[in-house]
Design an enzyme around this catalytic site. Structure first.
Site, PDB file in Angstrom:
ATOM      1  CB  SER A   1     -71.064  20.579  19.255  1.00  0.00           C
ATOM      2  OG  SER A   1     -70.612  21.303  20.368  1.00  0.00           O
TER       3      SER A   1
ATOM      4  CG  ASP B   1     -73.753  18.167  26.236  1.00  0.00           C
ATOM      5  OD1 ASP B   1     -72.644  18.545  26.652  1.00  0.00           O
ATOM      6  OD2 ASP B   1     -74.080  18.226  25.044  1.00  0.00           O
TER       7      ASP B   1
ATOM      8  CG  HIS C   1     -70.674  17.655  23.951  1.00  0.00           C
ATOM      9  ND1 HIS C   1     -71.720  18.526  23.718  1.00  0.00           N
ATOM     10  CD2 HIS C   1     -69.755  17.931  22.981  1.00  0.00           C
ATOM     11  CE1 HIS C   1     -71.445  19.293  22.673  1.00  0.00           C
ATOM     12  NE2 HIS C   1     -70.269  18.935  22.202  1.00  0.00           N
TER      13      HIS C   1
END
Length: 700
Positions: free
Chosen positions: A553, A639, A673
């Site tokens: 991320s 995501d 995600h």
């Protein structure tokens, strides 16, 4: 290390697209990959997956071995420590062969004060299954639970489900007396909910077009969702909204916060149709949290207190804040929890987490002491307000997650459960003495000392011969505190050192550590990480050709930045759901998160200095004709937080500009995600990455 490829890497077509801001023009040749619905986009991602599978086919046996080791060491049929709430013990069970947990409860029996602890995985006698996620997930490739919230009287269960990975949940209500799921379901909801005191009304959240939770709704149980009423709507696009019921069950809290500013509004839980009242009006740069405690609201705030202070104000007529715990630079107060006769503050000092206790009527708080030099501790949910005990989790790099109950009066600490670690491939039981954990310090370019946490097998040589994985994040004041991992044991037992670089942008050393790694100081995050990598080599922990970096991320942004900044420092880089095209995303206010992120990264639309600064470190825009280390990028098609096309574009540009490197992209086509859902799927994904890492390190 070996790389066996039986296919040619996909070549993404180039379609020049101009982006012009502040007199600067950037040609984005792979912007077309942002069209998720285009057949050519799906075809390209499918081709990338096929190439990655072919390129790693020689690791198939190793992947299976690593997966089997994790499975072998894990107590698959297990049960969490039951937590008391009202008349019930609540707990989570897992069953061997099932992907997801089963949420249960059992009525408290006469004389029971301690949680019932049966043999591993054995259901409690008299168990009531509230929600079996395995049943809900049947027929779906992905499953996630958002809200799980039992009403104060124990009658109703609010829960929400996501079958795509895009974190858009459908909310439902279940009658726990009859087992019936009511017909009044609500689609497109967000995390979080709160019940009224009598359980007749449920508050929940929805998002706007940019996936920002901006509305709080009031739903009357048993009525159609079309009758629901908006209780609060936040117009400022910088602010997110949350909702919860206080532990005392006296107030509904509506938490409104940006990255730098907050405001809390309250509704009496006994009068759920009342108007939300402001505790303290928002002031730019002032953050505060609210916890209800008797006749007062506790206020944890940073008004003139960089590392936060604790105060209180009247719950009946909120006004001035009366100090309780003064600001102490270097000791970050992170959260406050109120119980009938005690106040518990989660703190952080010198890079370690802690728990501070203040007894009502006393002005002398004390800290709970822990034995290891490196550890992580944090409160559990602790749903009961009228209690003299708290529950917390404790772990370190060598100590499995441990659940303790702590008596706030006698200060006695009881270990309720330690995460089981079953014997590994050698048949030996896990022994922490077989491993070592260390705290080291690197020196950044500007002279700042940056902490590093390390774990390895006992006796690992310090002559540069050991392979090493270095992990980092460094954003949002998120701290990468020491944690235990069963899959990591497979690396450690193969001689790999695991290191965590606690770089600026995180919160490990207080609020200043965060502010020195954001906005126009963001590059400190990247140079700190490189300094940590160089330090590990210089001090003999490893060598550059035996060092792999890993992050996800915003930590994936870190991976992309250090690939450009110091490609010679690493043998490989694993970037999970990486935020590698930040400038393009932050320039588009219609995308999820963008406007709320301007206080983290800056607003390049309005400020040419921010635009130039972000462009100077954006991984995608700074790919050069250099000798890059091998790169494995992992992403998910659904995501919402970091869109799949960022790593897809990044890998395409790397192949075009620096064609001699080895670049792989793996896209989960039914996930979000957090990657694939289900514990076995997650273990397989971890085994995939671990096998690739071991191959790069020559330790397979």
């Amino acid at each position: 290390m070996t790389t066996e490829t039986t296919a040619n890497p996909p070549v993404a077509k180039r379609v020049p697209t101009e982006r012009t801001h502040h007199g600067d023009t950037f040609i984005d040749e792979y912007a077309w990959l942002a069209d998720k619905d285009a057949p050519e986009t799906i075809a390209h991602l499918t081709a990338e997956n096929a190439y990655t599978e072919a390129s790693t086919a020689h690791l198939a046996a190793l992947r299976e071995t690593l997966f089997a080791e994790t499975k072998q060491r894990t107590q698959e049929t297990d049960l969490s420590v039951p937590a008391r709430k009202g008349d019930y013990w609540y707990y989570l069970r897992t069953v061997e062969g099932q992907q997801y947990g089963i949420r249960c409860r059992r009525a408290v029996r006469d004389g029971e004060t301690d949680p019932p602890m049966p043999a591993a995985g054995t259901p409690l006698d008299g168990e009531e299954i509230l929600l079996d996620s395995n049943v809900l997930a049947e027929g779906h490739d992905f499953f996630a639970l958002g809200t799980f919230d039992v009403s104060p009287d124990g009658r109703w269960l609010a829960y929400s489900t996501d079958f795509a990975g895009d974190e858009r949940f459908t909310l439902r209500v279940k009658d726990l007396q009859t087992g019936e799921v009511l017909p009044d379901e609500v689609p497109e909801t967000f995390y979080g909910s709160a019940w009224s005191a009598d359980g007749s009304i449920l508050f929940y959240l929805t998002v706007d077009d940019a996936w920002r939770p901006n509305r709080v709704w009031r739903h009357v149980v048993g009525t159609p969702a079309s009758d629901d009423v908006v209780v609060y709507e936040e117009p400022d696009e910088r602010f997110w909204v949350g909702v919860e019921l206080t532990r005392s069950e006296k107030f509904i809290l509506i938490d409104i916060h940006s990255k730098m500013t907050s405001e809390v509004r309250v509704i009496p839980a006994g009068n759920p149709t009342g108007e939300p009242a402001v505790v303290a009006p928002r002031r730019q740069g002032v953050e505060y949290q609210v916890e209800h405690h008797g006749h007062r609201f506790l206020i944890l705030h940073n008004d003139g207190a960089e590392d936060f202070a604790l105060a209180y104000t009247s719950a009946d007529a909120p006004g001035d804040w009366v100090p309780m715990i003064e600001h102490s630079p270097g000791t970050r107060l992170e959260s406050v929890d109120a119980f009938a006769n005690h106040i518990v503050v989660s703190v952080r000092t010198e890079g370690l987490t802690g728990i501070r206790v203040l007894t009502v009527g006393s002005t002398d708080p004390y800290d709970i002491e822990f034995p290891e030099p490196l550890y992580s501790v944090g409160l559990d949910s602790n749903p009961e307000y009228q209690t003299t005990a708290i529950r917390f989790h404790y772990s370190s790099l060598i100590t499995p997650d441990s659940v303790y109950d702590y008596d706030l009066v006698t200060r006695a600490m009881v270990l309720r459960k330690r995460q089981p670690v079953l014997p590994g491939p050698d048949g030996r039981s896990y022994d922490p003495a077989d491993y070592e954990q260390h705290r080291d310090w690197a020196l950044a370019d500007d002279g700042t000392r940056v902490p590093i946490s390390l774990v390895c097998r006992a006796g690992t040589p310090r002559d540069g011969s050991a392979p090493c994985v270095i992990y980092g994040y460094g954003s949002y004041e998120a701290s990468m505190d020491p944690w235990f991992s069963i899959p990591r044991l497979s690396l450690l037992d193969r001689g790999v050192v695991f290191a965590v670089a606690h770089v600026r942008g995180g919160g490990e050393l207080g609020r200043r550590w965060y502010t020195e790694g954001k906005l126009l100081a963001k590059k400190n995050t990247f140079t700190d990480f490189v300094a940590c990598a160089r330090h590990l080599v210089k001090s003999g922990w490893t060598a550059s050709e035996r060092l792999v970096a890993r992050g996800g991320s915003a930590g994936g942004l870190l991976m992309g930045a250090i690939a450009n900044l110091a490609p010679d420092a690493f043998a490989g880089i694993v970037a999970q759901v990486p935020f590698v095209d930040p400038l393009t995303s932050i320039l588009d206010p219609s995308l999820p998160l963008t406007v709320t992120e301007w206080e983290e990264w800056g607003n390049p639309l309005a400020d040419p200095e921010v635009y130039g600064y972000m462009k100077s470190y954006s991984p995608y825009e700074n790919v050069a004709a250099a000798d890059y280390p091998a790169i494995l990028a992992m992403t998910s098609l659904n995501d919402t937080r970091v869109l799949y096309h960022e790593p897809a574009k990044w890998i395409a540009r790397l192949r075009a500009v620096a064609p001699d490197g080895t670049y792989l992209l793996k896209t989960e086509m039914e996930a979000g995600h957090g990657g694939p859902s289900g514990r076995y799927n997650a273990w397989r994904e971890e085994a995939f990455m671990a096998a690739w890492i071991l191959d790069r390190l020559g330790a397979a």
